[in-house]
Motif scaffolding. Structure first.
Motif, PDB file in Angstrom:
ATOM      1  N   GLY B  39       0.790  -1.231   0.000  1.00  0.00           N
ATOM      2  CA  GLY B  39       0.000   0.000   0.000  1.00  0.00           C
ATOM      3  C   GLY B  39       0.822   1.282   0.000  1.00  0.00           C
ATOM      4  N   PHE B  40       1.905   1.315  -0.801  1.00  0.00           N
ATOM      5  CA  PHE B  40       2.711   2.536  -0.863  1.00  0.00           C
ATOM      6  C   PHE B  40       1.993   3.639  -1.642  1.00  0.00           C
ATOM      7  N   GLY B  41       1.036   3.284  -2.471  1.00  0.00           N
ATOM      8  CA  GLY B  41       0.257   4.281  -3.216  1.00  0.00           C
ATOM      9  C   GLY B  41       0.992   4.889  -4.387  1.00  0.00           C
ATOM     10  N   LEU B  42       1.974   4.174  -4.941  1.00  0.00           N
ATOM     11  CA  LEU B  42       2.758   4.744  -6.048  1.00  0.00           C
ATOM     12  C   LEU B  42       2.120   4.458  -7.407  1.00  0.00           C
ATOM     13  N   ARG B  43       1.192   3.540  -7.462  1.00  0.00           N
ATOM     14  CA  ARG B  43       0.309   3.263  -8.608  1.00  0.00           C
ATOM     15  C   ARG B  43       0.999   3.162  -9.967  1.00  0.00           C
ATOM     16  N   GLN B  44       1.954   2.299 -10.065  1.00  0.00           N
ATOM     17  CA  GLN B  44       2.608   1.983 -11.339  1.00  0.00           C
ATOM     18  C   GLN B  44       3.137   3.207 -12.083  1.00  0.00           C
ATOM     19  N   THR B  45       3.492   4.266 -11.343  1.00  0.00           N
ATOM     20  CA  THR B  45       4.054   5.447 -12.009  1.00  0.00           C
ATOM     21  C   THR B  45       5.545   5.224 -12.255  1.00  0.00           C
ATOM     22  N   ALA B  46       6.126   6.106 -13.101  1.00  0.00           N
ATOM     23  CA  ALA B  46       7.551   5.999 -13.417  1.00  0.00           C
ATOM     24  C   ALA B  46       8.393   6.132 -12.146  1.00  0.00           C
ATOM     25  N   TRP B  47       8.080   7.154 -11.343  1.00  0.00           N
ATOM     26  CA  TRP B  47       8.850   7.385 -10.126  1.00  0.00           C
ATOM     27  C   TRP B  47       8.649   6.236  -9.138  1.00  0.00           C
ATOM     28  N   GLY B  48       7.435   5.707  -9.096  1.00  0.00           N
ATOM     29  CA  GLY B  48       7.138   4.599  -8.187  1.00  0.00           C
ATOM     30  C   GLY B  48       8.002   3.384  -8.482  1.00  0.00           C
ATOM     31  N   SER B  49       8.039   3.001  -9.782  1.00  0.00           N
ATOM     32  CA  SER B  49       8.827   1.806 -10.127  1.00  0.00           C
ATOM     33  C   SER B  49      10.309   2.086  -9.929  1.00  0.00           C
ATOM     34  N   PHE B  50      10.741   3.312 -10.289  1.00  0.00           N
ATOM     35  CA  PHE B  50      12.168   3.646 -10.129  1.00  0.00           C
ATOM     36  C   PHE B  50      12.574   3.613  -8.654  1.00  0.00           C
ATOM     37  N   SER B  51      11.761   4.280  -7.797  1.00  0.00           N
ATOM     38  CA  SER B  51      12.163   4.377  -6.390  1.00  0.00           C
ATOM     39  C   SER B  51      12.151   3.017  -5.698  1.00  0.00           C
ATOM     40  N   LEU B  52      11.133   2.186  -6.002  1.00  0.00           N
ATOM     41  CA  LEU B  52      11.109   0.858  -5.371  1.00  0.00           C
ATOM     42  C   LEU B  52      12.274  -0.003  -5.843  1.00  0.00           C
ATOM     43  N   ARG B  53      12.575   0.075  -7.157  1.00  0.00           N
ATOM     44  CA  ARG B  53      13.711  -0.712  -7.667  1.00  0.00           C
ATOM     45  C   ARG B  53      15.030  -0.189  -7.087  1.00  0.00           C
ATOM     46  N   SER B  54      15.139   1.140  -6.904  1.00  0.00           N
ATOM     47  CA  SER B  54      16.377   1.699  -6.327  1.00  0.00           C
ATOM     48  C   SER B  54      16.555   1.266  -4.885  1.00  0.00           C
ATOM     49  N   VAL B  55      15.470   1.277  -4.107  1.00  0.00           N
ATOM     50  CA  VAL B  55      15.555   0.789  -2.723  1.00  0.00           C
ATOM     51  C   VAL B  55      15.953  -0.690  -2.746  1.00  0.00           C
ATOM     52  N   GLY B  56      15.390  -1.427  -3.728  1.00  0.00           N
ATOM     53  CA  GLY B  56      15.721  -2.848  -3.881  1.00  0.00           C
ATOM     54  C   GLY B  56      17.207  -3.068  -4.151  1.00  0.00           C
ATOM     55  N   THR B  57      17.777  -2.271  -5.081  1.00  0.00           N
ATOM     56  CA  THR B  57      19.211  -2.459  -5.385  1.00  0.00           C
ATOM     57  C   THR B  57      20.063  -2.165  -4.155  1.00  0.00           C
ATOM     58  N   ARG B  58      19.634  -1.166  -3.365  1.00  0.00           N
ATOM     59  CA  ARG B  58      20.419  -0.821  -2.164  1.00  0.00           C
ATOM     60  C   ARG B  58      20.292  -1.908  -1.091  1.00  0.00           C
TER      61      ARG B  58
END
Lengths: 130, 135
Positions: B39-58
């Motif tokens: 329930g992060f509420g990022l709704r498949q937006t560009a920034w949403g996918s980028f930020s989640l993937r960036s947190v994932g890489t870290r």
């Protein structure tokens, strides 16, 4: 890359990460809007948590790079993994391109900055090996 | 007794490392699923996918770094563990601050309560490693 330059590059990368991470932690709404989140989405608690999580990990990475800038093997591991992390960010930028609400400038700018930082870190890691 | 504390230290370090790798890989591969479920509420937006993937890489980076440093000996791993523990502590604080904002769900409250335990274990483990190094 000689030892002094490796240390300068590592210190600079560490400071950039500290600066970026701090702004993510302190100003999550502004950062979200700047990167193309809608006003409604940028006010969601979950969006702030994700932006702050990104910021804290950048701060932790920056501190790790700074703390190990003078050490050989340990510092090299931080630099190598940081450059792989930047490669992941570039891939994330490319995958974000076709999505809605993208801010082209921030996606392309973020991708380019990650490429430069990643290459610098990889070269510095190679310099530490010598 | 010393053996038991050694085992506990190993368990904390390996658990954190593997947890970082699994969480990181999940965020990298399935950012939209993670967004919907938590329930992060990022709704498949560009920034949403980028930020989640960036947190994932870290997260992946910290997991791999911790496990690699651990394989090279405990003192090297203490820095990785302390910094990962601090990042988790700030995550918990962030969940506490945001838990009453729009879009927050039960996961956020659970994280706000659960993460401090993981973070405290990581920091205590790191301190024990540094003490061992100093001996």
């Amino acid at each position: 890359m000689d030892k002094k330059r490796v240390e300068t590059v590592t210190t600079s990368l560490g400071l950039v990460l500290l600066g970026a991470g701090s702004s993510f932690v302190l100003l999550p709404r502004l950062v979200g809007r700047g990167f193309g989140l809608t006003t409604e989405a940028s006010q969601q608690g979950g969006a702030h948590v994700v932006i702050r999580a990104l910021g804290t990990r950048d701060i932790a990475l920056g501190l790790g790079l700074l703390a190990n800038r003078k050490s050989g093997g340990a510092g090299r591991l931080w630099l190598q993994l940081f450059s792989l992390c930047m490669a992941g960010d570039v891939a994330a930028c490319v995958l974000a391109l076709p999505r809605p609400n993208r801010n082209l400038l921030s996606v392309v700018g973020g991708g380019l900055a990650s490429t430069v930082f990643g290459l610098l870190a990889w070269n510095a890691a190679g310099g530490k090996k010598r | 007794m010393a053996d038991k504390s050694e085992q506990l230290l190993d368990l904390i370090t390996n658990g954190l490392g593997l947890g970082g790798v699994v969480l990181g890989a999940t965020a990298l591969a399935l950012p939209d699923t993670l967004d919907r479920r938590l329930g992060f509420g990022l709704r498949q937006t560009a920034w949403g996918s980028f930020s989640l993937r960036s947190v994932g890489t870290r997260n992946l980076l910290f997991g791999v770094g911790l496990l690699t440093a651990r394989a090279k000996g405990r003192p090297t791993a203490s820095g990785w563990q302390a910094l990962f523990g601090l990042a988790l502590a700030v995550d918990a604080l962030s969940c506490v601050v945001e838990r009453n904002k729009p879009g927050a769900n039960g996961w956020m409250s659970l994280t706000a309560w659960g993460l401090p335990v993981v973070s405290a274990a990581a920091l205590a483990g790191s301190a024990a490693m540094r003490k061992e190094k100093a001996k």
